[in-house]
Design an enzyme around this catalytic site. Structure first.
Site, PDB file in Angstrom:
ATOM      1  N   LYS A   1     -56.767  31.114 -79.489  1.00 59.79           N
ATOM      2  CA  LYS A   1     -55.361  31.033 -79.906  1.00 59.79           C
ATOM      3  C   LYS A   1     -54.616  30.036 -79.014  1.00 59.79           C
ATOM      4  O   LYS A   1     -53.847  29.213 -79.497  1.00 59.79           O
ATOM      5  CB  LYS A   1     -54.689  32.414 -79.808  1.00 59.79           C
ATOM      6  CG  LYS A   1     -55.118  33.367 -80.903  1.00 59.79           C
ATOM      7  CD  LYS A   1     -54.587  34.780 -80.707  1.00 59.79           C
ATOM      8  CE  LYS A   1     -55.231  35.724 -81.714  1.00 59.79           C
ATOM      9  NZ  LYS A   1     -54.868  37.128 -81.550  1.00 59.79           N
TER      10      LYS A   1
ATOM     11  N   GLN B   1     -52.582  41.354 -77.622  1.00 62.19           N
ATOM     12  CA  GLN B   1     -53.932  41.341 -78.173  1.00 62.19           C
ATOM     13  C   GLN B   1     -54.469  42.765 -78.266  1.00 62.19           C
ATOM     14  O   GLN B   1     -54.453  43.508 -77.288  1.00 62.19           O
ATOM     15  CB  GLN B   1     -54.842  40.466 -77.282  1.00 62.19           C
ATOM     16  CG  GLN B   1     -56.254  40.297 -77.791  1.00 62.19           C
ATOM     17  CD  GLN B   1     -56.314  39.493 -79.099  1.00 62.19           C
ATOM     18  OE1 GLN B   1     -55.556  38.558 -79.314  1.00 62.19           O
ATOM     19  NE2 GLN B   1     -57.213  39.881 -79.997  1.00 62.19           N
TER      20      GLN B   1
ATOM     21  N   ASP C   1     -46.904  38.581 -84.932  1.00 64.39           N
ATOM     22  CA  ASP C   1     -48.051  39.256 -85.566  1.00 64.39           C
ATOM     23  C   ASP C   1     -47.574  40.156 -86.714  1.00 64.39           C
ATOM     24  O   ASP C   1     -48.388  40.643 -87.496  1.00 64.39           O
ATOM     25  CB  ASP C   1     -48.800  40.135 -84.538  1.00 64.39           C
ATOM     26  CG  ASP C   1     -50.053  39.456 -84.002  1.00 64.39           C
ATOM     27  OD1 ASP C   1     -50.547  38.508 -84.653  1.00 64.39           O
ATOM     28  OD2 ASP C   1     -50.545  39.882 -82.937  1.00 64.39           O
TER      29      ASP C   1
END
Ligand code: NDP
Length: 296
Positions: free
Chosen positions: A52, A96, A119
């Site tokens: 990422k 994460q 997200d």
């Protein structure tokens, strides 16, 4: 029939190229910034986060990775999120997953400022998505799948979409997106009885269950569109949920693994981060109160 292969790598590259071009027009001291919180030493998570970061930097998005020990307490983690919520330089915040078992994932995710929730995992953005509001941040993986589906130019309206998997980060948001596109949606999971009979009725089959090559050609009907989100490593090799070689002979479109949905996930995350930047830019100085989307 042999399926057309949906090339996620190229689609992702194109999306990243577009983002790079837009970001290059911004003043160099005001570029989008993504903060990634990484807790513990899970090897796969470290690889995902590195990817990422690399991709973000390659399009001109600044990426701060905050690495924390798995022994960090919930309160300490919450104060780090609070700091990032209030940091005007930070446009997107992601945590994460998975988090260590000792930490309440819902509590942590819920603490992210919804405006920075790139997200799309907070209850707020989930709710906006349920309401089919265009300002919702949509989880990157389902968003990537939708973009790939749309790239086939097949009219989704009225189609029967069967989703395998009901996780909060993939299966459920995928079902909402397809419902919002006027598909008839069936969600299945590990307790669904007679799964192959259900999948055989699918016009669109989206699989996110992490069972390597579970879906055989006898599980699908002719002309089905197959989107394979699953990623499982077996003896160092990566497999999707679909037995690609078999199923591609029956499908009209199919995503390969790797090279299908995977690359689109990061590209969509970066696209969400750019959109968060634009919003913050427009609304600055934005509200500093976390979990608050108002404009005071
Ligand atoms: P989870 O483990 O959270 O969820 C898996 C889901 O699949 C659950 O709902 C589970 O059912 C269901 N399931 C498991 N086994 C079966 C089975 N035999 N038959 C039917 N349903 C089953 O995983 P995620 O949603 O996080 O991820 C799913 C897959 O997608 C994984 O392989 C993951 O690696 C991959 N992934 C890929 C991404 C990408 O970028 N391409 C991004 C994120 C994930 P139940 O709820 O009953 O347990």
């Amino acid at each position: 029939m042999t399926a057309q292969i949906i090339d996620g790598k190229t689609a992702a590259r194109n999306l990243c190229d577009e983002l790079r071009a837009k970001i290059s027009l911004l003043p160099s001291d005001n570029r989008p910034t993504l903060a990634v919180i990484l807790v513990g030493d899970d090897e796969a998570s470290h690889i995902y986060v590195r990817n990422k970061q690399k991709k973000a930097l390659s399009v001109g998005i600044d990426c701060r990775v905050i690495e924390l020990s798995s022994s960090i307490g919930e309160n300490a983690l919450l104060s780090i999120i609070e700091e990032l919520n209030e940091d005007n330089k930070v446009n997107g915040i992601i945590v994460q997953l998975p988090l260590p078992r000792t930490i309440d994932e819902f509590k942590i995710i819920s603490a992210i400022n919804p405006y920075k929730d790139v997200d799309g995992f907070t209850p707020y953005n989930t709710g906006l998505n349920v309401y089919n509001r265009c300002e919702a941040f949509i989880s990157a993986t389902p968003l990537g799948v939708l973009r790939l589906l749309q790239s086939t130019n097949v009219n989704l309206s009225g189609k029967h979409a069967v989703i395998i998997g009901r996780s909060n980060i993939v299966g459920k948001p995928m079902s909402r997106l397809l419902l919002n596109c006027d598909c008839t949606v069936t969600i299945t999971h590990s307790l669904s009885e007679n799964l192959p009979a259900i999948t055989r009725t699918a016009d669109i089959l989206v699989s996110a269950c992490g069972q390597p090559r579970m879906i055989k050609s006898s599980w699908v009907k002719d002309g089905v569109i197959v989107m394979d989100i699953g990623i499982t490593r077996v003896d160092g090799k990566i497999y999707g949920d679909v037995d690609f070689d078999e199923v591609k002979e029956k499908a009209s479109f199919i995503t390969p693994v790797p090279g299908g949905v995977g690359p689109m996930t990061i590209a969509c995350l970066l696209s969400n981060t750019y959109n968060a930047f634009l919003r913050n830019y427009v609304h600055q100085p934005h509200c500093h109160h976390h979990n608050c989307c108002c404009h005071h």
